[in-house]
Design a protein around this motif. Structure first.
Motif, PDB file in Angstrom:
ATOM      1  N   UNK A  60       0.833  -1.221   0.000  1.00 33.86           N
ATOM      2  CA  UNK A  60       0.000   0.000   0.000  1.00 33.86           C
ATOM      3  C   UNK A  60       0.856   1.254   0.000  1.00 33.86           C
ATOM      4  N   UNK A  61       2.009   1.186   0.610  1.00 37.06           N
ATOM      5  CA  UNK A  61       2.882   2.373   0.664  1.00 37.06           C
ATOM      6  C   UNK A  61       3.355   2.781  -0.721  1.00 37.06           C
ATOM      7  N   UNK A  62       3.577   1.811  -1.599  1.00 40.48           N
ATOM      8  CA  UNK A  62       4.013   2.120  -2.961  1.00 40.48           C
ATOM      9  C   UNK A  62       2.906   2.841  -3.718  1.00 40.48           C
ATOM     10  N   UNK A  63       1.683   2.424  -3.498  1.00 46.92           N
ATOM     11  CA  UNK A  63       0.544   3.079  -4.161  1.00 46.92           C
ATOM     12  C   UNK A  63       0.386   4.508  -3.639  1.00 46.92           C
ATOM     13  N   UNK A  64       0.509   4.671  -2.317  1.00 53.58           N
ATOM     14  CA  UNK A  64       0.391   6.028  -1.747  1.00 53.58           C
ATOM     15  C   UNK A  64       1.475   6.958  -2.297  1.00 53.58           C
ATOM     16  N   UNK A  65       2.663   6.438  -2.459  1.00 51.04           N
ATOM     17  CA  UNK A  65       3.743   7.260  -3.020  1.00 51.04           C
ATOM     18  C   UNK A  65       3.430   7.674  -4.449  1.00 51.04           C
ATOM     19  N   UNK A  66       2.842   6.743  -5.223  1.00 45.89           N
ATOM     20  CA  UNK A  66       2.479   7.065  -6.607  1.00 45.89           C
ATOM     21  C   UNK A  66       1.427   8.172  -6.648  1.00 45.89           C
ATOM     22  N   UNK A  67       0.479   8.111  -5.694  1.00 43.38           N
ATOM     23  CA  UNK A  67      -0.554   9.150  -5.635  1.00 43.38           C
ATOM     24  C   UNK A  67       0.067  10.512  -5.281  1.00 43.38           C
ATOM     25  N   UNK A  68       1.005  10.542  -4.315  1.00 42.33           N
ATOM     26  CA  UNK A  68       1.655  11.795  -3.943  1.00 42.33           C
ATOM     27  C   UNK A  68       2.455  12.375  -5.099  1.00 42.33           C
TER      28      UNK A  68
END
Length: 326
Positions: free
Chosen positions: A140-148
């Motif tokens: 999930x952290x990788x997805x959140x980074x992509x969103x940021x």
């Protein structure tokens, strides 16, 4: 018949004697002395300067607008050149704030294009990470980074678009107004300095004759200091000071005759143009013995009805005065 003739002759003699006695008892006319006057103009500079050229001297006759002296002022000339340079700077700045270089607009457009490309890239990456998250292939952290990263790219694109709009619009209206005001201010200062430099050329304000010259070559003069005196020799008038009891209805436009001793007792017809009361100092004081009242003095001006050659200020003029000048 002879007696009648003798009677008529006697009556004629008596009549002639009566007329002679009447004329003999008439009071002699009052002799009033006046003076020839004319307009006098004192010429002085409006700005400080040093006398460089003198074109007139005492006794010279000059025409209106004729250059009679020229002054010089290196300080005024230097100040004018400085203002000319300041005007050029202000005009250049006005052009600058009202225009934008094409290269600047192109650079801002390139920044917008790069930001747009980053947004597309991060959108694709976000979508990929979300699909992988559904299969548990990424955290999930990788997805959140992509969103940021996508959000940052969008903000960067917005900033680039704002910079492009600013480059196309140029300076603000306040900056443009300030630059235009600076141009107007410099131009007004330059116009004033040019006017001051023009005042270094001294011209005759009237047709006249120079009666006084104070100016000397190389001498410095400040504003208001007299350089020349001119008299309007072509428009003289006569002035008389009369007690009010001698006016007796005299009014503007009345005419009478005078003689000018300096011109061989030339007889001149004149017309009244001014009747002015003099100050309190010009008063005949009454005496208690006579019971009279104080009499004011009036200045009476009169102009020749036709031009008179040779009249000069200060010449005496004589009038045989009766009541009202008639």
């Amino acid at each position: 018949m002879g007696r009648v003739l003798r009677l008529l002759i006697a009556l004629a003699c008596l009549g002639a004697l009566g007329v002679s006695l009447w004329f003999a008892t008439l009071p002699p006319p009052l002799v009033v002395q006046g003076e020839v006057s004319t307009d006098r103009v004192d010429i002085s500079p409006r700005v400080s300067g040093r006398i460089r050229v003198l074109n007139a001297d005492v006794g010279d006759t000059v025409k209106r607008g004729e250059i009679i002296a020229e002054l010089e002022s290196p300080q005024l000339v230097a100040a004018m050149h400085a203002t000319e340079a300041a005007l050029g700077v202000a005009q250049a700045d006005l052009v600058r704030v009202n225009s934008t270089r094409p290269e600047t607009i192109a650079a801002r457009q390139a920044e917008v294009d790069a930001a747009e490309a980053d947004v597309v890239l991060y959108q694709t990456n976000q979508q990929r990470q979300e699909r992988l998250l559904s299969t548990a292939a990424v955290a999930q952290a990788t997805v959140d980074e992509a969103r940021r990263n996508l959000e940052a790219a969008i903000r960067k694109r917005e900033a680039a678009q704002a910079n492009l709009a600013l480059a196309v619009a140029g300076s603000s209206k306040e900056e443009k107004a300030l630059a235009a005001t600076k141009v107007d201010q410099a131009r007004a200062t330059l116009d004033q300095q040019k006017t001051d430099i023009a005042e270094l050329t001294i011209r005759a304000p009237i047709d006249g004759q120079v009666t006084t010259r104070v100016a000397e070559l190389g001498e410095n003069f400040s504003p208001g200091a007299p350089l020349f005196s001119l008299i309007d020799i072509g428009h003289p008038w006569f002035t008389f000071n009369l007690r009010e009891d001698l006016l007796d209805g005299l009014k503007i436009g009345d005419t009478f005759a005078v003689t000018v001793p300096a011109l061989g007792n030339l007889r001149v017809d004149v017309k009244v143009t001014v009747i002015n009361a003099q100050g309190q100092y010009a008063t005949w004081r009454a005496t208690r013995a006579t019971g009279d009242f104080d009499l004011r003095t009036f200045e009476v001006r009169a102009e020749p009805t036709t031009p008179v050659e040779g009249l000069r200020p200060g010449m005496s003029v004589i009038a045989s005065w009766t009541r009202g000048g008639r």
